[in-house]
Motif scaffolding. Structure first.
Motif, PDB file in Angstrom:
ATOM      1  N   UNK A   1       4.309  -3.626 -11.264  1.00  0.00           N
ATOM      2  CA  UNK A   1       3.418  -4.148 -10.220  1.00  0.00           C
ATOM      3  C   UNK A   1       2.103  -3.370 -10.174  1.00  0.00           C
ATOM      4  N   UNK A   2       1.671  -2.850 -11.281  1.00  0.00           N
ATOM      5  CA  UNK A   2       0.473  -2.004 -11.340  1.00  0.00           C
ATOM      6  C   UNK A   2      -0.736  -2.662 -10.695  1.00  0.00           C
ATOM      7  N   UNK A   3      -0.892  -3.959 -10.858  1.00  0.00           N
ATOM      8  CA  UNK A   3      -2.060  -4.647 -10.312  1.00  0.00           C
ATOM      9  C   UNK A   3      -1.912  -5.066  -8.866  1.00  0.00           C
ATOM     10  N   UNK A   4      -0.811  -4.691  -8.207  1.00  0.00           N
ATOM     11  CA  UNK A   4      -0.523  -5.204  -6.872  1.00  0.00           C
ATOM     12  C   UNK A   4      -0.275  -4.086  -5.861  1.00  0.00           C
ATOM     13  N   UNK A   5      -0.596  -2.855  -6.229  1.00  0.00           N
ATOM     14  CA  UNK A   5      -0.373  -1.713  -5.342  1.00  0.00           C
ATOM     15  C   UNK A   5      -1.718  -1.063  -5.040  1.00  0.00           C
ATOM     16  N   UNK A   6      -1.941  -0.749  -3.759  1.00  0.00           N
ATOM     17  CA  UNK A   6      -3.221  -0.232  -3.292  1.00  0.00           C
ATOM     18  C   UNK A   6      -3.034   1.131  -2.637  1.00  0.00           C
ATOM     19  N   UNK A   7      -4.001   1.983  -2.850  1.00  0.00           N
ATOM     20  CA  UNK A   7      -3.981   3.300  -2.200  1.00  0.00           C
ATOM     21  C   UNK A   7      -4.258   3.173  -0.708  1.00  0.00           C
TER      22      UNK A   7
ATOM     23  N   UNK B   1       0.915  12.869  -4.590  1.00  0.00           N
ATOM     24  CA  UNK B   1       2.183  12.132  -4.579  1.00  0.00           C
ATOM     25  C   UNK B   1       2.182  11.023  -5.626  1.00  0.00           C
ATOM     26  N   UNK B   2       1.035  10.347  -5.792  1.00  0.00           N
ATOM     27  CA  UNK B   2       0.934   9.304  -6.806  1.00  0.00           C
ATOM     28  C   UNK B   2       1.024   9.892  -8.209  1.00  0.00           C
ATOM     29  N   UNK B   3       0.385  11.030  -8.405  1.00  0.00           N
ATOM     30  CA  UNK B   3       0.419  11.680  -9.714  1.00  0.00           C
ATOM     31  C   UNK B   3       1.839  12.088 -10.080  1.00  0.00           C
TER      32      UNK B   3
ATOM     33  N   UNK C   1       0.845  -1.201   0.000  1.00  0.00           N
ATOM     34  CA  UNK C   1       0.000   0.000   0.000  1.00  0.00           C
ATOM     35  C   UNK C   1       0.878   1.247   0.000  1.00  0.00           C
ATOM     36  N   UNK C   2       0.316   2.309  -0.535  1.00  0.00           N
ATOM     37  CA  UNK C   2       1.081   3.539  -0.775  1.00  0.00           C
ATOM     38  C   UNK C   2       1.097   4.480   0.417  1.00  0.00           C
ATOM     39  N   UNK C   3       0.597   4.032   1.559  1.00  0.00           N
ATOM     40  CA  UNK C   3       0.396   4.915   2.706  1.00  0.00           C
ATOM     41  C   UNK C   3       1.631   5.742   3.031  1.00  0.00           C
ATOM     42  N   UNK C   4       1.513   7.035   2.888  1.00  0.00           N
ATOM     43  CA  UNK C   4       2.519   8.052   3.189  1.00  0.00           C
ATOM     44  C   UNK C   4       3.731   8.008   2.266  1.00  0.00           C
ATOM     45  N   UNK C   5       3.879   6.962   1.475  1.00  0.00           N
ATOM     46  CA  UNK C   5       4.998   6.888   0.544  1.00  0.00           C
ATOM     47  C   UNK C   5       4.854   7.956  -0.534  1.00  0.00           C
ATOM     48  N   UNK C   6       5.981   8.438  -1.007  1.00  0.00           N
ATOM     49  CA  UNK C   6       6.072   9.381  -2.124  1.00  0.00           C
ATOM     50  C   UNK C   6       5.624  10.797  -1.764  1.00  0.00           C
ATOM     51  N   UNK C   7       5.047  11.008  -0.573  1.00  0.00           N
ATOM     52  CA  UNK C   7       4.615  12.358  -0.192  1.00  0.00           C
ATOM     53  C   UNK C   7       5.835  13.225   0.106  1.00  0.00           C
ATOM     54  N   UNK C   8       5.646  14.519   0.034  1.00  0.00           N
ATOM     55  CA  UNK C   8       6.766  15.426   0.314  1.00  0.00           C
ATOM     56  C   UNK C   8       7.261  15.248   1.746  1.00  0.00           C
ATOM     57  N   UNK C   9       6.333  15.003   2.672  1.00  0.00           N
ATOM     58  CA  UNK C   9       6.698  14.798   4.070  1.00  0.00           C
ATOM     59  C   UNK C   9       7.658  13.618   4.205  1.00  0.00           C
ATOM     60  N   UNK C  10       7.353  12.509   3.543  1.00  0.00           N
ATOM     61  CA  UNK C  10       8.181  11.318   3.649  1.00  0.00           C
ATOM     62  C   UNK C  10       9.456  11.435   2.824  1.00  0.00           C
ATOM     63  N   UNK C  11       9.354  12.044   1.668  1.00  0.00           N
ATOM     64  CA  UNK C  11      10.528  12.161   0.802  1.00  0.00           C
ATOM     65  C   UNK C  11      11.658  12.962   1.447  1.00  0.00           C
ATOM     66  N   UNK C  12      11.332  13.820   2.415  1.00  0.00           N
ATOM     67  CA  UNK C  12      12.368  14.594   3.090  1.00  0.00           C
ATOM     68  C   UNK C  12      13.375  13.704   3.799  1.00  0.00           C
ATOM     69  N   UNK C  13      12.907  12.582   4.362  1.00  0.00           N
ATOM     70  CA  UNK C  13      13.784  11.742   5.171  1.00  0.00           C
ATOM     71  C   UNK C  13      13.905  10.306   4.674  1.00  0.00           C
ATOM     72  N   UNK C  14      12.877   9.791   4.005  1.00  0.00           N
ATOM     73  CA  UNK C  14      12.875   8.399   3.547  1.00  0.00           C
ATOM     74  C   UNK C  14      12.504   8.348   2.070  1.00  0.00           C
ATOM     75  N   UNK C  15      13.351   8.903   1.212  1.00  0.00           N
ATOM     76  CA  UNK C  15      12.977   9.023  -0.206  1.00  0.00           C
ATOM     77  C   UNK C  15      12.956   7.692  -0.929  1.00  0.00           C
TER      78      UNK C  15
ATOM     79  N   UNK D   1      -2.348   3.445 -14.424  1.00  0.00           N
ATOM     80  CA  UNK D   1      -1.718   3.064 -13.151  1.00  0.00           C
ATOM     81  C   UNK D   1      -2.456   3.716 -11.990  1.00  0.00           C
ATOM     82  N   UNK D   2      -2.779   4.999 -12.120  1.00  0.00           N
ATOM     83  CA  UNK D   2      -3.503   5.700 -11.064  1.00  0.00           C
ATOM     84  C   UNK D   2      -4.869   5.069 -10.819  1.00  0.00           C
ATOM     85  N   UNK D   3      -5.581   4.713 -11.883  1.00  0.00           N
ATOM     86  CA  UNK D   3      -6.897   4.093 -11.714  1.00  0.00           C
ATOM     87  C   UNK D   3      -6.778   2.755 -10.987  1.00  0.00           C
ATOM     88  N   UNK D   4      -5.774   1.990 -11.343  1.00  0.00           N
ATOM     89  CA  UNK D   4      -5.587   0.690 -10.696  1.00  0.00           C
ATOM     90  C   UNK D   4      -5.295   0.858  -9.213  1.00  0.00           C
TER      91      UNK D   4
END
Length: 320
Positions: free
Chosen positions: A260-266, A283-285, A234-248, A293-296
């Motif tokens: 892995x388009x069919x295996x990732x969940x929002x 962040x996903x965009x 799941x994409x929870x908090x990943x890729x956000x600016x907040x997370x990218x500051x320390x855990x890019x 990919x976004x729709x999936x």
């Protein structure tokens, strides 16, 4: 079991701010031609437990590691309506024990919450303790659709032998577990990919949803997803600016996300996020992996996993 009771009302967001936020989120999924969003990683739990969670974030405790203002510190009813206003058609009630003799009580609360919240995916949890298999079996019979395991907060290894009955039941039932097993935002004694790899070697059909994309061990958890067909992320908090500051996230790994388009969940971590909900979508965009990919990720993958049908004219989606 704790019966539902009104919570003390937290400061509610001004109506104009809420409307602006809702319009921004709705614009995201409408532009993609989706019927809404599905969020597999949202937190609802008994009021006194959630208050303690918020207190921990407020203190920037060692498992948080940095200042973390809660963006949606509202009462339960307001939080539910906020998600509905965003167009979130189905969401979870992620909750987790930090000690023995707690999980069964949390599961009772979660069953009641799901019964009175039809757009909630009935969520349950567990802890490595004698009897865990019995109360997980009971939760499955009661209709639990998704489980939560928090390796960091619970301070246990996912391959603890006391959990073998649990993993066997969930593997046979095909019911997924959202597992916080990466070493972010701060490492725990049992976080990281190695314990999960050992677990999957013994239970290769086990459906797991690796929370937060496994941050910061993104590449290693992508490896596991590529190796085991029932492992999702799941994409929870990943890729956000907040997370990218320390855990890019390494941009070189982006092609693997496409594969892995069919295996990732929002997922969002609502309400415990330190930024507006729309940032999880922006962040996903920004990954620039395309609208398909976004729709999936935003809807289709979770709809398929949980058998969620789109809402009819003026109706609600089926989460059952």
């Amino acid at each position: 079991m704790e019966h539902h009771r009104p919570e003390p009302r937290k400061d509610a967001a001004p109506a104009t701010e809420t409307a602006r936020e809702s319009a921004e989120v709705v614009d995201f999924w409408q532009r993609l031609g989706l019927p809404g969003l599905i969020d597999v990683h949202t937190h609802f739990m008994p009021a006194r437990v959630l208050d303690k969670v918020w207190q921990y974030f407020d203190s920037a405790g060692p498992l948080v590691g940095r200042p973390w203002p809660i963006a949606y510190r509202h009462d339960e009813a307001t939080r539910i309506e906020t998600l509905r206003g965003f167009g979130v058609r189905a969401f979870s009630s992620m909750l987790y024990p930090h000690k023995p003799d707690m999980a069964a009580w949390l599961n009772s609360w979660a069953a009641d919450f799901a019964a009175r919240t039809p757009d909630c995916l009935h969520t349950a949890t567990f802890y490595p303790e004698p009897g865990a298999g019995a109360y997980v079996s009971e939760a499955l019979r009661a209709g639990a659709r998704i489980f939560k395991s928090h390796v960091q907060v619970g301070d246990y290894s996912p391959d603890d032998p006391l959990l073998d009955p649990v993993w066997g039941l969930l593997s046979d039932a095909g019911v997924p577990t959202v597992i916080h097993c990466g070493s972010g935002p701060a490492p725990g004694r049992f976080t990281g990919p190695a314990p999960v790899a050992r677990l999957l070697a013994r239970f290769p059909r086990l459906p797991l949803i690796v929370a937060h994309m496994g941050m910061p061990e993104y590449a290693e958890f992508l490896d596991l997803a590529e190796r085991y067909p029932n492992v999702l992320l799941d994409t929870t908090m990943a890729f956000t600016r907040f997370t990218e500051e320390q855990l890019p996230f390494d941009p070189a790994e982006r092609p693997r996300l496409a594969g892995l388009q069919g295996r990732i969940l929002h997922g969002s971590d609502f309400p415990n996020i330190p930024y507006p909900y729309a940032e999880s979508l922006h962040a996903l965009t920004r990954l620039e992996l395309g609208d398909d990919w976004l729709r999936a990720v935003a809807y289709d993958n979770a709809a398929r996993l949980f058998g969620i049908t789109p809402p009819g004219a003026g109706g609600a989606p089926s989460c059952r």
